[in-house]
Enzyme design. Structure first.
Site, mmCIF file in Angstrom:
data_model
loop_
_atom_site.group_PDB
_atom_site.id
_atom_site.type_symbol
_atom_site.label_atom_id
_atom_site.label_comp_id
_atom_site.label_asym_id
_atom_site.label_seq_id
_atom_site.Cartn_x
_atom_site.Cartn_y
_atom_site.Cartn_z
ATOM 1 N N ILE A 17 32.105 51.259 47.232
ATOM 2 C CA ILE A 17 32.715 49.920 47.220
ATOM 3 C C ILE A 17 34.119 49.890 47.810
ATOM 4 O O ILE A 17 34.721 48.821 47.924
ATOM 5 C CB ILE A 17 32.767 49.365 45.782
ATOM 6 C CG1 ILE A 17 33.540 50.316 44.863
ATOM 7 C CG2 ILE A 17 31.372 49.098 45.258
ATOM 8 C CD1 ILE A 17 33.712 49.769 43.443
ATOM 9 N N GLY A 18 34.668 51.049 48.182
ATOM 10 C CA GLY A 18 36.004 51.024 48.757
ATOM 11 C C GLY A 18 36.435 52.395 49.206
ATOM 12 O O GLY A 18 35.801 53.409 48.912
ATOM 13 N N MET A 22 43.399 58.712 50.372
ATOM 14 C CA MET A 22 43.072 60.011 49.801
ATOM 15 C C MET A 22 41.680 60.063 49.199
ATOM 16 O O MET A 22 41.150 61.148 48.973
ATOM 17 C CB MET A 22 44.079 60.374 48.693
ATOM 18 C CG MET A 22 45.479 60.660 49.173
ATOM 19 S SD MET A 22 46.629 60.802 47.772
ATOM 20 C CE MET A 22 45.756 61.977 46.755
ATOM 21 N N LYS A 40 36.576 57.136 41.429
ATOM 22 C CA LYS A 40 37.375 57.486 42.599
ATOM 23 C C LYS A 40 37.193 58.971 42.858
ATOM 24 O O LYS A 40 37.441 59.808 41.979
ATOM 25 C CB LYS A 40 38.847 57.156 42.362
ATOM 26 C CG LYS A 40 39.741 57.496 43.549
ATOM 27 C CD LYS A 40 41.190 57.103 43.284
ATOM 28 C CE LYS A 40 41.332 55.594 43.290
ATOM 29 N NZ LYS A 40 42.760 55.188 43.209
ATOM 30 N N ASP A 134 53.618 51.741 44.175
ATOM 31 C CA ASP A 134 52.775 51.273 45.279
ATOM 32 C C ASP A 134 52.213 49.885 44.962
ATOM 33 O O ASP A 134 51.031 49.631 45.156
ATOM 34 C CB ASP A 134 51.646 52.278 45.527
ATOM 35 C CG ASP A 134 50.963 52.048 46.887
ATOM 36 O OD1 ASP A 134 51.568 51.369 47.745
ATOM 37 O OD2 ASP A 134 49.833 52.522 47.078
#
Length: 722
Positions: A17-18, A22, A40, A134
């Site tokens: 999905i993404g 990194m 992730k 971030d």
């Protein structure tokens, strides 16, 4: 693409999905808990690099301790067969970046609602000494329910008192100046980045852009941003100044904390046009810098890389001459005093006197004066006492001489009494004029052959303004006639420190103030101050006031609560729903619906009747009509019926009647219908504009106490409207 279908024999990979710099992100199902999660996974090319692996683990360790409704939760972290992964909460929705791209510019209320939710998440992280580093729209997710969550603490690092310089890994468009120059980074960097995000939300663009990341970073360091109201003319002054304060290049000029920023955002939501944001003034601490020719060449070389106009550096080029001679910026010239060169040294030399000799001369002059005065007094005493001395001293004086001496003594005594009488006659006892006005004292003193002059004023708790506080000479002393009496008048009660009571409980604040001041209390709602505590005071604590002054304190009534209205049960349009939701920040999403036509509200993210804070974000779902593949009729129907009362109404007070469509959604409600309305022919009911062919009618009969007796439900068919 991940080549395995399962991770840790627990997580079933469903889809990618993404992707980030990194890592890749996958949607998966937790087979143990039966829920969807996001995983992730560190990219393969970085798995061999221990620096990247360390940063990857640091991300999980930093974020794992964060639990907040506005932060994507971390569930698990691990490694398997060289694959390093983090399991986190799966949020179905879109990123703020995508939302901005779709809408172009967000409304003021939308932007504040999102900023408040993001701020709450950042506040929770800062409370645990974690800085995000971030913050950008790509890392902010808006769920389908309208909830805003901050994700990807990919470069977050626990901030301690020994915070060190960090690598700038975030998107440069949102990086703070201190990140751009690889400097000291703390929570104020997140505030700066959030300010840039707010700028983009209200304007639809970032303030700084360029061909390279270096060019953008230079702008963050050197360039002034175009104020957001240039691109958003309707932007309220409060929001603009909040953005400008967040994005100050000097961290000391930004908000002290996320908490302070949230307070201003909430205030802006209530009073958008009030100019209440306090900007920290700039302090120029620049020092003169020496720029050598070698430095200039290096700067110009870097300038060519980042496309900075070369003419900027032309002004700093050294003049022709030796290359080693430095070029110095011209600092402001401080005016020096003129040199004292006008002395006539010959005259100065002639006029010089030995300091010791000068002191001796002065002493001798004073001594000579004293001697002269003493001599004069001595002569006067001898002159006045000579006659009596001779008469008394003559042992051979006759009886006549003795008689003359006696008469002379009597005359001398009489003269002394007369002199004393004259002295009393010419002397005046000073009256007491304390507490009198200047005019009153003048009249009293002039009547005693004395003058008056005001010699200043002073504060006094005893005497009113203008009354005399003290006098010199003092009262009851004897002075010569025509003496001037110096008086000091009162300037009023003395100034005393006003105690600060902000943040104190109401009773505690009143107790602290009432000893010296009068207290005026006002009440208002607050999103940040608990009920019963003082939010503000006027005059402010620490300032000066006079005893008896009135101090106004504003006391919090807590957060203002509002009731969520029902915008889904009676076929309301989007405009009608928004009119009912003016106390909320409304976000609209759309989806197809097989029975409700386009424009009709079919759902809301917060259930009706719930008490929530004013300004809470709410999402309404508006129908886009039936899906294109369905041929659903848009014919409208009407309902008409007559409801008969029970045969025995002696214990019946009335009825609640509810009409629903085939999907069970209420169409119309006739509640608390008294039995008297039914009459002999029954109660007639009519309803048009129905988008369903069939429905149900429920009748609940109530007794005299309003308690349900029985309920009957039947299916009804609606008649098409012509």
């Amino acid at each position: 693409m991940l080549e395995m279908n399962y991770i840790a024999d627990r997580y079933e990979i469903i889809d990618k999905i993404g992707a980030g710099g990194m890592s890749d992100v996958y949607k998966a199902k937790d087979l143990t808990l039966g829920r969807f999660v996001a995983i992730k996974v560190l990219k393969a090319e970085f798995s061999e690099d221990m620096n990247f692996v360390t940063k990857f683990r640091t991300e999980a360790q930093s974020a794992a301790g964060l639990e907040h409704p506005n932060i994507v939760n971390i569930y698990d972290v691990g490694s398997e067969n060289g694959i390093h992964y983090i399991v986190m909460e799966y949020v179905e929705g879109i990123t703020l970046k995508t939302y901005i791209e779709k809408k172009g510019q967000l409304t003021f209320k939308e932007a504040i609602s999102i900023a408040i939710q993001v701020g709450r998440g950042i506040e929770a992280a800062h409370a645990k000494n974690i800085i995000h580093r971030d913050i950008k729209p790509q890392n902010i997710i808006i769920s389908t329910e309208g909830k805003v969550k901050v994700t990807d603490f990919g470069i977050a690092r626990a901030a301690t008192s020994n915070t060190i310089n960090s690598d700038v890994m975030g998107s440069v468009h949102y990086s703070s100046p201190e990140q751009a120059r690889n400097g000291f980074v703390d929570g104020k960097s997140d505030i700066y980045s959030l300010g840039i995000v707010m700028y983009e939300m209200v304007t639809g663009r970032v303030p700084f852009d360029g061909d390279t990341t270096v060019a953008v970073a230079i702008q963050h360091l050197q360039e002034d941003m175009v104020i957001p109201s240039i691109y958003a003319p309707d932007l309220p002054i409060s929001m603009e100044k909040i953005i400008l304060k967040c994005t100050q290049k000097n961290p000391d000029r930004r908000y002290e904390s996320i908490m302070a920023l949230l307070a201003d955002l909430r205030k802006a939501l209530i009073n958008p046009q009030e100019d209440f944001v306090v900007m920290v003034p700039a302090v120029n601490q620049d020092k003169t810098r020496i720029i050598r020719e070698g430095d200039l060449h290096q700067i110009q070389k870097e300038a060519e890389t980042v496309h900075v106009k070369p003419q900027v550096y032309e002004q700093a080029k050294p003049a022709s001459g030796p290359a080693s001679k430095p070029v110095q910026r011209q600092a402001p010239v401080k005016k020096q005093p003129e040199p004292e060169e006008a002395y006539d040294y010959e005259e100065e030399e002639e006029s010089e006197v030995n300091p010791g000799m000068e002191k001796a001369i002065t002493i001798m002059e004073i001594g000579a004066g004293l001697i002269i005065v003493a001599v004069i007094i001595f002569l006067l005493i001898n002159l006045l006492g000579g006659f009596s001395g001779k008469d008394k001293g003559n042992s051979e004086s006759s009886e006549q001489t003795q008689t003359q001496a006696t008469e002379t003594g009597a005359v001398s005594e009489a003269m002394s009494e007369t002199a004393a009488s004259e002295a009393i006659k010419d002397g005046v006892v000073v009256p007491n004029v304390a507490g009198k006005t200047y005019e009153e004292a003048q009249e009293i003193l002039n009547g005693q052959r004395l003058g008056i002059r005001e010699n200043g004023s002073t504060s006094s708790d005893e005497y009113e303004v203008g009354q005399i506080v003290s006098q010199e000479p003092a009262a009851e002393t004897t002075v010569e006639a025509n003496t001037t009496i110096l008086v000091i008048t009162s300037s009023g009660k003395g100034s005393i420190d006003i105690p600060s009571v902000e943040g104190k409980k109401e009773a505690e604040a009143v107790s602290a103030l009432s000893g010296d001041f009068k207290v005026n209390k006002t009440y208002s709602h607050s999103d940040t101050v608990e009920a019963g505590y003082v939010m503000s005071q006027s005059p402010a604590g620490g300032s000066q006031g006079k005893s008896g002054d009135t101090i106004t304190i504003e006391i919090s009534q807590g957060k203002e609560a509002v009731t969520v209205p029902d915008v889904t049960t009676t076929y309301k349009s989007e405009e009608q729903a928004k009119a009912l939701l003016t106390d909320f920040v409304v976000t609209v999403t759309r989806m197809h619906h097989e029975e409700r036509p386009a424009g009709i509200v079919i759902g809301q993210s917060i259930e009706a009747g719930k008490q929530v804070e004013k300004g809470t974000a709410i999402t309404i779902i508006v129908s886009d009509g039936p899906t294109p593949s369905q041929n659903i009729t848009t014919t409208t129907y009407k309902f008409k019926a007559t409801i008969k009362a029970p045969s025995d109404t002696s214990n019946v007070s009335g009825a609640d009647i509810i009409l629903k469509d085939s999907a069970g959604k209420p169409i119309e409600q006739w509640l608390d219908q008294p039995i008297s309305r039914f009459g002999a022919d029954g109660l007639s009911l009519n309803k048009g504009g129905i988008f369903s062919k069939t429905g149900t009618l429920t009748i609940t009969w109530l007794d005299l106490d309003g308690v349900e007796i029985n309920t009957e439900t039947k299916t009804v068919e609606f008649v098409p409207e012509s």
